[in-house]
Scaffold this active site. Sequence first.
Site, PDB file in Angstrom:
ATOM      1  N   CYS B 134      37.029  83.801   9.033  1.00  0.00           N
ATOM      2  CA  CYS B 134      37.531  85.175   9.110  1.00  0.00           C
ATOM      3  C   CYS B 134      39.005  85.206   8.728  1.00  0.00           C
ATOM      4  O   CYS B 134      39.872  84.797   9.504  1.00  0.00           O
ATOM      5  CB  CYS B 134      37.333  85.715  10.525  1.00  0.00           C
ATOM      6  N   CYS B 137      41.292  87.472  10.911  1.00  0.00           N
ATOM      7  CA  CYS B 137      41.525  86.933  12.261  1.00  0.00           C
ATOM      8  C   CYS B 137      42.602  85.860  12.251  1.00  0.00           C
ATOM      9  O   CYS B 137      43.421  85.782  13.155  1.00  0.00           O
ATOM     10  CB  CYS B 137      40.258  86.291  12.816  1.00  0.00           C
ATOM     11  N   ASP B 138      42.563  84.987  11.260  1.00  0.00           N
ATOM     12  CA  ASP B 138      43.301  83.726  11.364  1.00  0.00           C
ATOM     13  C   ASP B 138      44.442  83.550  10.371  1.00  0.00           C
ATOM     14  O   ASP B 138      45.151  82.545  10.415  1.00  0.00           O
ATOM     15  CB  ASP B 138      42.317  82.550  11.229  1.00  0.00           C
TER      16      ASP B 138
END
Lengths: 105, 314
Positions: B134, B137-138
């Site tokens: 993701c 997200c990261d």
Amino acid sequence: MVELDRKNFDAEVLEAEGLVLVDFWGQSCEPCKALMPHIHALEEKYGDKIKFASLDISKGRRVAMAQGVAGLPAIYIYKDGVMIDDLRGDDATAAAIEEMIKKHV
Amino acid sequence: MSKIYDVIIVGGGPAGLSAGLYAGRAKLDTLILEKAKVGGQIVTTDEIENYPGSISDETGPKLIERMVDQINNFGVELRHEEVTGFDFSDKIKVVTTPQENYQAKSVILATGAVPRKLDCPGEKKFTGRGVSYCATCDAAFYEDLEIYVIGGGDTAVEEACYLTKFARKVYVVHRRDELRAAKSIQDKAFANDKIEFIWDSVVKEISGEEGVVDRMVLHNRKTGEDTEILADEDDGIFGVFVLVGYIPETKTFENLITLDEGGYIDAKEDLLTNQEGVFAAGDIRGKVLRQVVTATSDGAIAAIQAEKYIEENF
């Protein structure tokens, strides 16, 4: 829920006695935000046995990475300052987190 | 077990939410069950340029928020529970979660797809420790670090561009010698001087000394050569973003519903499955294009089909 940052992480987690659950999350991590209400519900249920804390990684990216967190969501359980269990990514579901808590309380 | 719903929708992505909207408007007693985040894959997308009528700066989360607001206006119930099984043997169908056995006259399967894994040594161990699925997200972890994006489709190349906002260098590792991504996305990537391409290569192994990814072995499929990639010593880590497509989420019903050879539900434009009163919508069914626009279209059709089925059979 204790809000962690780079300044209080050591005192609240690594130097704390007993059990601490840390929810590593980020503003742009949608799975993390979806998990948040479940974490709060778990705090209601187990908050007397385990301290609940969360770290927004924008407030301590290096602190998180020093703990081996380079992806979200990540839920860690520490005992006396040592990480003893963790769940990451897709594995970090509400049900799995509750199971992990039950193992240690 | 008590109440009987008109329709239970399994999955709260664009297909499920659209089905909920149409079912709610048709005054069907409707329940949506979603195991994780409402919105599915699209909420991890930072930019949506191709959903007709999207406002500028549209993001996945904002689009989904409006879809959820819309269904709330029509009394659709949304619960966060994971479906673990189905019973389609009677006219009243049973949908099981750890909390409850729900009953319904019809069921819409909109379970979607999940990111495909590499299945190489080290991938599982280093998930969340350098291996990511993701980008939104990261990405923040890799400020001024290096990232390897694995894949060559729309998602991989689009996210590679997005990741250049954070990383100092992004390598796109693709198994073939040309990308599968749409031409417009490719052009953006080729024009970005932070992106470099590694062709004809697959990941053989991921490892790390300090609990995070600092080593990866790539295998060149044409030359047969292996190349070892090591993290810069000052960095101590690099990111491996695995964006190699999706696999359909069928495990809870694969014994009950006929699948095609790709593993997707074998349902045509009418969205009928082999089980009466059970319909398929969105990425879960065999189709030529998997996008929000085709998912919402399926959702609408599935709800109308369910309404028709209930009228004729109850």
